[in-house]
Design a protein around this motif. Structure first.
Motif, PDB file in Angstrom:
ATOM      1  N   GLU A   1       0.872  -1.238   0.201  1.00  0.00           N
ATOM      2  CA  GLU A   1       0.009   0.032  -0.058  1.00  0.00           C
ATOM      3  C   GLU A   1       0.888   1.410   0.033  1.00  0.00           C
ATOM      4  O   GLU A   1       0.554   2.382  -0.569  1.00  0.00           O
TER       5      GLU A   1
ATOM      6  N   TYR B   1       2.287   1.927  -3.524  1.00  0.00           N
ATOM      7  CA  TYR B   1       0.999   2.165  -4.369  1.00  0.00           C
ATOM      8  C   TYR B   1       0.694   3.462  -4.215  1.00  0.00           C
ATOM      9  O   TYR B   1       0.508   4.318  -5.185  1.00  0.00           O
TER      10      TYR B   1
ATOM     11  N   GLN C   1       1.528   5.923  -7.456  1.00  0.00           N
ATOM     12  CA  GLN C   1       0.240   6.267  -8.116  1.00  0.00           C
ATOM     13  C   GLN C   1       0.044   7.873  -8.084  1.00  0.00           C
ATOM     14  O   GLN C   1      -0.219   8.592  -9.065  1.00  0.00           O
TER      15      GLN C   1
END
Length: 182
Positions: A132, A135, A139
């Motif tokens: 996580e 990400y 992102q």
């Protein structure tokens, strides 16, 4: 920070000869020896509230200043109809505030303001599983770089929730460093 206080802060900084720089300017100094003003200062704001555009941006232009905004990219809409409120990432009770939209960000970026990562979803990165963590940072970096065409080398830890156990993941996520307020 009240708008009048921000105006006064910028006025005092200007009177004392301070000039704003960005984290990119700082990196260019560290990496390549590119000159900085005699009295450099970085002005930052987290989250990407619309007040940065409606209240702070006119003051920045008044003094010829720039700032760095750490964006929660998942909260940024494309149009006024898609504008989100801070309840997107902040479940606490209190003031509900609108978030910037991409046209406002693009206008500020064209002026010279810098937009860096504050994750996609404003998570507590220090507590997040590694997948996580990566990400959220990768992102949000991609979101900003794709929209603005400028490199994102820094992020700010949401809630100042940093952890030394995550520091090795920072370069893996494509960042040169992280910013804390604590």
């Amino acid at each position: 920070l009240y708008t009048s206080h921000f105006d006064n802060l910028c006025k005092v900084l200007k009177e004392y000869g301070y000039e704003t720089i960005t984290f990119t300017d700082l990196l260019n100094y560290v990496d390549f020896g590119k000159a900085l003003p005699e009295k450099p200062v970085i002005i930052t704001s987290d989250d990407g509230f619309q007040g940065v555009y409606t209240n702070a941006f006119p003051i920045l232009k008044k003094y010829g200043y720039r700032m760095t905004v750490f964006l929660v990219t998942g909260a940024v809409g494309d149009t006024e109809d898609e504008r989100k409120m801070n309840t997107y990432f902040n479940k606490r009770t209190g003031a509900v505030r609108p978030i910037l939209i991409w046209p406002e960000i693009e206008e500020m970026h064209e002026y010279g303001c810098e937009f860096l990562s504050h994750t996609v979803n404003h998570v507590r990165l220090g507590l997040a599983p590694d997948e996580e963590f990566l990400y959220e940072l990768m992102q949000s970096k991609e979101d900003i770089e794709t929209r603005l065409g400028s490199e994102v080398s820094f992020f700010a830890w949401p809630y100042d929730n940093n952890s030394t156990s995550k520091w090795d993941l920072i370069p893996e996520a494509g960042y040169r460093g992280a910013v804390r307020y604590g």
